[in-house]
Design an enzyme around this catalytic site. Sequence first.
Site, short mmCIF file in Angstrom:
data_model
loop_
_atom_site.label_atom_id
_atom_site.label_comp_id
_atom_site.label_asym_id
_atom_site.label_seq_id
_atom_site.Cartn_x
_atom_site.Cartn_y
_atom_site.Cartn_z
N ASP A 281 0.83 -1.21 0.00
CA ASP A 281 0.00 0.00 0.00
C ASP A 281 0.86 1.26 0.00
O ASP A 281 2.06 1.23 0.32
CB ASP A 281 -0.88 0.04 1.26
CG ASP A 281 -1.98 -1.02 1.21
OD1 ASP A 281 -1.94 -1.90 0.34
OD2 ASP A 281 -2.87 -0.94 2.09
N ASP A 282 0.21 2.36 -0.32
CA ASP A 282 0.73 3.73 -0.15
C ASP A 282 1.80 4.14 -1.16
O ASP A 282 2.31 5.24 -1.10
CB ASP A 282 1.26 3.99 1.27
CG ASP A 282 0.18 3.85 2.33
OD1 ASP A 282 -0.97 3.56 1.94
OD2 ASP A 282 0.48 4.02 3.51
N HIS A 331 -6.24 2.92 -3.93
CA HIS A 331 -6.08 3.21 -2.50
C HIS A 331 -6.39 4.69 -2.25
O HIS A 331 -5.80 5.31 -1.38
CB HIS A 331 -4.66 2.85 -2.07
CG HIS A 331 -4.47 2.73 -0.57
ND1 HIS A 331 -5.37 2.13 0.26
CD2 HIS A 331 -3.45 3.16 0.24
CE1 HIS A 331 -4.93 2.18 1.52
NE2 HIS A 331 -3.77 2.81 1.54
N HIS A 335 -5.43 9.46 0.34
CA HIS A 335 -5.38 8.71 1.58
C HIS A 335 -6.17 9.31 2.74
O HIS A 335 -5.70 9.33 3.89
CB HIS A 335 -3.90 8.53 2.00
CG HIS A 335 -3.64 7.24 2.73
ND1 HIS A 335 -3.64 7.15 4.10
CD2 HIS A 335 -3.38 5.99 2.29
CE1 HIS A 335 -3.38 5.91 4.47
NE2 HIS A 335 -3.22 5.18 3.38
N HIS A 426 3.83 -2.07 3.10
CA HIS A 426 3.88 -0.73 2.49
C HIS A 426 5.21 -0.56 1.77
O HIS A 426 6.27 -0.68 2.42
CB HIS A 426 3.71 0.35 3.57
CG HIS A 426 2.40 0.27 4.29
ND1 HIS A 426 2.17 -0.65 5.29
CD2 HIS A 426 1.23 0.94 4.11
CE1 HIS A 426 0.91 -0.52 5.72
NE2 HIS A 426 0.33 0.45 5.01
ZN ZN Z 1 -2.60 3.19 3.20
#
Ligand code: ZN
Length: 460
Positions: A281-282, A331, A335, A426
């Site tokens: 993620d991210d 995603h 955020h 991540h």
């Molecule tokens: Zn995230």
Amino acid sequence: MYKTIKQRVSATWASVSLSALVVGLLLIIVCIITILNIVDENTQAVTSSRLTVNDTVVKNYDIAYPAFHVEKVDQILRNYATRQVEEFWHELGDKKNDPRHFLTLKYTILHYGATTVSVIFHEQKQFYDKPPIASQQRLTLDLKEQKRLAFNDIFKDKPAAAALLGRLLHDYFANETNGQFPSADLQQYQHFTLDLIKDFNLTQDAVVLYFNPHEPSSPQDTQAIAIKRDLLRDILRPSYVAADPDKVKNEAVQPAYSIVKLPRRSATVDPSGKMLALTFDDGPGSLTSRLLDVLKQYDARATFFVIGRQVSGYAGEMKRMAAEGHEIGNHTWDHPNLTLLSASEIQRQFDLTQQAVQQATGGYTPVLMRPPMGMVNDTVATLSAARGMAVTLWSVDPKDWLNRNANFVYNQIMSSAADNRIILLHDIHPTSVDAAIRAIADLRGQGYQLVTVSELNHYR
Ligand code: ZN
């Protein structure tokens, strides 16, 4: 839009004296040159030329060809046009001065980039006592090497090219035609040779193949199949790997071809073996490409839940994810906690990200959505489903965002690894990427298949 010059020569030549004909031709040429100069400024150097060959009393042809102001390239195109006239005359024999027979050659420019141009010639032969015969010929030329390219010429490794193209086409026909494609015809792609391709074009971001997919084939079977250059990066010569942006967007040309989708990697999954999904993620971020290298090295796939606003800065990584069989999920744009937003704000978070991914990858559309911090409510779930995206959480959280220690994260991954697990990581923390790189090697060593979330959902 390309401008072509319409200046149809009238068919009253027989009654005109030869001297008047010469004067007339000169006037037309002056006229064309004048127009060409204007066209030149408006179309970034593509000009349309008309051929005059002075071997007949009657002009029984109307031939147009483009000029790119690259000496040898223009010469090749002019020679091609001239040869069509000469072949036509050869077929006519002693009737070449009969104006009832007429040859027309027009063209469209499918692609005009910095490296190559692709021109389609449309030829029509009219014999006065027969139906007209129409045909097409496609020419792809390298502007730097100043030569016409044969299909073979665009590859650096021809056996590897035949193997990869055979596999891509096999998977394409097997998967995209809903079982309509005869399995006997599929077998030919296991022994694919480059000479099965009758014709090709290079476009801005794809190689377009023209061929007959069935055996035995007929001319009506010819299909145009586009394969993105990215998918062919390992076999193309370096100068043809990168996209070659169109200098002039020709909206009038809408090439009718099917696009080969990414190879369906799930064909390589053994449903009876153990599998798990690593998710990152991210990102994308500066560490993502190192991770992609290792995933590729170990024949592993992962799922990247990307933050939309970061996507355009890592377009190369995004393209690799799509081309190398990974899954890309949404995603959100920046955020937020989606449960604190209005419906229209949530939609904006989703849609901007979908668009960014599509733009960066050339059309990949995520079907998974992971809400930031896992925060989800009915509105979020409904709006995600309305966009065809399944809300996707995880089964293992090594808390790599909290514990910035590669050994700790690695141990968390390995101790929680089991069939059908989805692991949250991540790819923006060096410690997480280091841990993942060690884990990928060791999980593969333990016989785990590292699959995407959609593959896991499909098999479990
Ligand atoms: Zn995230």
